[in-house]
Design an enzyme around this catalytic site. Structure first.
Site, PDB file in Angstrom:
ATOM      1  N   LYS A  30       0.845  -1.196   0.000  1.00 20.19           N
ATOM      2  CA  LYS A  30       0.000   0.000   0.000  1.00 20.19           C
ATOM      3  C   LYS A  30       0.879   1.245   0.000  1.00 20.19           C
ATOM      4  O   LYS A  30       1.413   1.639   1.035  1.00 20.19           O
ATOM      5  CB  LYS A  30      -0.927   0.033   1.218  1.00 20.19           C
ATOM      6  CG  LYS A  30      -2.064   1.052   1.057  1.00 20.19           C
ATOM      7  CD  LYS A  30      -2.712   1.427   2.365  1.00 20.19           C
ATOM      8  CE  LYS A  30      -1.956   2.510   3.074  1.00 20.19           C
ATOM      9  NZ  LYS A  30      -1.861   3.786   2.301  1.00 20.19           N
TER      10      LYS A  30
ATOM     11  N   GLU B 265       9.777   1.823  10.793  1.00 17.72           N
ATOM     12  CA  GLU B 265      10.727   2.927  10.595  1.00 17.72           C
ATOM     13  C   GLU B 265       9.920   4.193  10.740  1.00 17.72           C
ATOM     14  O   GLU B 265       9.176   4.587   9.842  1.00 17.72           O
ATOM     15  CB  GLU B 265      11.389   2.805   9.216  1.00 17.72           C
ATOM     16  CG  GLU B 265      12.686   3.573   9.094  1.00 17.72           C
ATOM     17  CD  GLU B 265      12.461   4.996   8.632  1.00 17.72           C
ATOM     18  OE1 GLU B 265      12.447   5.895   9.512  1.00 17.72           O
ATOM     19  OE2 GLU B 265      12.303   5.220   7.439  1.00 17.72           O
TER      20      GLU B 265
ATOM     21  N   CYS C  30      13.072  11.590   7.108  1.00 22.56           N
ATOM     22  CA  CYS C  30      13.175  11.252   8.530  1.00 22.56           C
ATOM     23  C   CYS C  30      14.604  11.393   9.029  1.00 22.56           C
ATOM     24  O   CYS C  30      14.837  11.521  10.230  1.00 22.56           O
ATOM     25  CB  CYS C  30      12.661   9.837   8.783  1.00 22.56           C
ATOM     26  SG  CYS C  30      13.500   8.579   7.798  1.00 22.56           S
TER      27      CYS C  30
ATOM     28  N   GLU D 162       9.567  16.836  14.095  1.00 22.98           N
ATOM     29  CA  GLU D 162      10.172  16.845  12.765  1.00 22.98           C
ATOM     30  C   GLU D 162       9.700  18.066  11.986  1.00 22.98           C
ATOM     31  O   GLU D 162       8.502  18.324  11.874  1.00 22.98           O
ATOM     32  CB  GLU D 162       9.771  15.589  11.993  1.00 22.98           C
ATOM     33  CG  GLU D 162      10.532  14.345  12.385  1.00 22.98           C
ATOM     34  CD  GLU D 162      10.227  13.187  11.441  1.00 22.98           C
ATOM     35  OE1 GLU D 162      11.146  12.740  10.746  1.00 22.98           O
ATOM     36  OE2 GLU D 162       9.075  12.731  11.433  1.00 22.98           O
TER      37      GLU D 162
END
Length: 495
Positions: free
Chosen positions: A191, A267, A301, A398
């Site tokens: 997906k 992750e 990331c 982030e």
């Protein structure tokens, strides 16, 4: 010349888009959604539609799971050399089709074409790496301590896998999961992110051309993740989940995975510290900072999120970083001169602006800000902020944008403590010419990875992943294949 080159690229893009499958890939067949739902993929550089594709619902997702489960037995017994050959051919095809895939990535994700070409090469290397690992899956044979039992240990595929990828590296993230799954002998339901499904659909087409049998890889693009993911995971037919995305979503998926005790690889988010010590080579420091901060417009990331610069070199480092960042050309990634593309969507653009405003309200200063093109597109000017306070959102979450947040330090132990003062632990960076310090600080950093005098840590032959709330498991390297294998033990009495 520039206008002609851009015109040629757009003509090539139209050709590439015309060849992209727009249906769901289930059991080797393209099909529409059961409820005829569709989703429109946009170009973030101008907000214009690229293609309309099938939007999977629950019935489609469950059909994809049934396909993966039905083909697991035969795929698991395929000779490792055959699986290796498929991956090697896929790598070769990506090498040959680099420009077409780069155009597709740039169109749906926004990164400049030069960066998109780099992503294609990176993705091909994952297939190449795991093609070399597929034939080396081994076990062990020995005697028990009392000599009465032969112990036969083998490794076999974990089973059908659910692979969920983000939008920021639409080809590489797919290759990083699909490569080891193929090498191990696992079937897949894949997906991709709803913002960038076109690259994934084209990749599935390429893998079929490389010889991947029907039903081994099923691709279901969907804008309705919350409606399809849980039902798929609760069937019990899927035995592994590999997810790359936010920590918030990762926590939800882990709770769902607990219902059927699925194997998981996560992750998740990062909040990378970038530490520049007083003995740093400033040319190296600035170059590493540019790569760690500006790769993918800061939408990674692994992006340097918090820059800690020793007070003795802060003025010089900040001046040069500001000159470099504000001089970058922002625009449509298909334009030859573009060095920084748009952010992925309007929500991301707004979030970054709010982060900057929050930092300024808390006392930060603007060292420099670049320019953005007029008109449509989700652009954000490269920005350098100094005196960023610890309580700022920029230092706690982030950024996912082209914003460098700089603060200064004087004490090594204090800066290490600040670097570790986060719930995340994906990657950290440190710049120093002192080997002892490099090793000492690297060992003290609570991260799964450390870049020493470099802004790049990602490598297909190395284990990628984090600690704390940055995730579970590793992708890449020899251990990346282990994530898709289970140990099997047979006890054989000695007669």
């Amino acid at each position: 010349m520039t206008a002609t080159l851009e015109s040629d690229r757009r003509a090539d893009l139209a050709r590439v888009l015309a060849a992209v499958p727009t249906g769901l890939l289930i059991d080797g067949q393209q099909r529409g959604a059961a409820d005829d739902a569709v989703v429109t993929v946009e170009n973030p550089a101008d907000g214009q539609p690229l293609l309309e594709i099938a939007d999977a619902g629950e019935a489609d997702a469950l059909a994809a799971v049934r396909s993966a489960a039905a083909h697991q037995g035969s795929w698991a017994t395929t000779a490792p050399r055959n699986r290796s050959g498929i991956l090697a051919r896929a790598a070769e095809l990506l090498d040959r089709q680099q420009e077409d895939f780069a155009l597709l990535i740039t169109a749906e994700m926004g990164k400049p074409l030069a960066e998109a070409r780099g992503e294609v090469a990176y993705a091909a290397e994952f297939f190449r790496w795991f093609s070399e690992q597929a034939g080396h899956i081994s076990g062990s044979y020995g005697l028990s301590a009392d000599g009465g039992t032969r112990i036969l240990v083998s490794r076999r595929p974990v089973g059908p896998c659910l692979l969920i990828t983000p939008w920021n590296f639409p080809l590489a993230m797919g290759a990083r999961k699909i490569g080891p799954a193929i090498a191990a002998g696992c079937t897949m339901v894949f997906k991709p992110a709803p913002q960038t499904p076109l690259t994934s659909l084209a990749l599935a087409q390429l893998l079929a051309e490389a010889g991947l049998p029907n039903g081994v890889l099923n691709v279901i693009a969907s804008s309705r993740a919350e409606l399809i993911t849980g039902p798929m995971m609760r069937t019990g037919a899927l035995r592994k989940l590999s997810f790359t995305g936010s920590t918030e979503v990762g926590r939800i998926l882990l709770r769902v995975a607990a219902d059927t005790v699925m194997r998981t690889s996560m992750e998740l988010g990062g909040n990378a510290p970038f530490i520049v010590f007083e003995d740093a080579d400033l040319d190296v420091a600035v170059e590493a900072a540019m790569v760690a901060k500006m790769r993918n417009m800061g939408q990674a990331c692994t992006a340097a999120n918090r820059m800690y610069v020793h007070a003795a070199v802060a003025t010089e480092f900040t001046a040069e970083l500001t000159r470099r960042m504000t001089g970058l050309v922002v625009g449509d990634g298909l334009q030859p001169e573009t060095q920084v593309g748009p952010l992925i969507d309007a929500a991301s653009q707004l979030k970054v602006r709010q982060f900057i405003d929050d930092a300024l309200d808390r006392g930060a200063s603007v060292a420099g800000i670049g320019s953005v093109p007029d008109g449509a597109g989700y652009f954000c000017a490269p920005t350098v902020l100094t005196d960023v306070q610890p309580g700022s959102v920029l230092s706690q979450a982030e950024i996912f944008g082209p914003v460098a947040a700089i603060s200064t330090f004087t004490d090594e132990s204090a800066v290490v403590a600040a670097a570790n003062d986060t719930e995340w632990g994906l990657v950290g960076y440190l710049i120093t010419e002192n080997l002892d310090r490099a090793l000492r600080v690297s060992e003290a950093m609570e991260t799964g990875m450390v870049g020493i005098n470099t802004g790049v840590v990602s490598n297909p032959s190395a284990p990628f992943g984090g600690v704390k709330q940055s995730g579970l498991g590793r992708e890449g390297g020899a251990v990346g294949l282990e994530e898709y294998l289970e140990l099997h033990y047979a006890a054989i009495p000695v007669r």
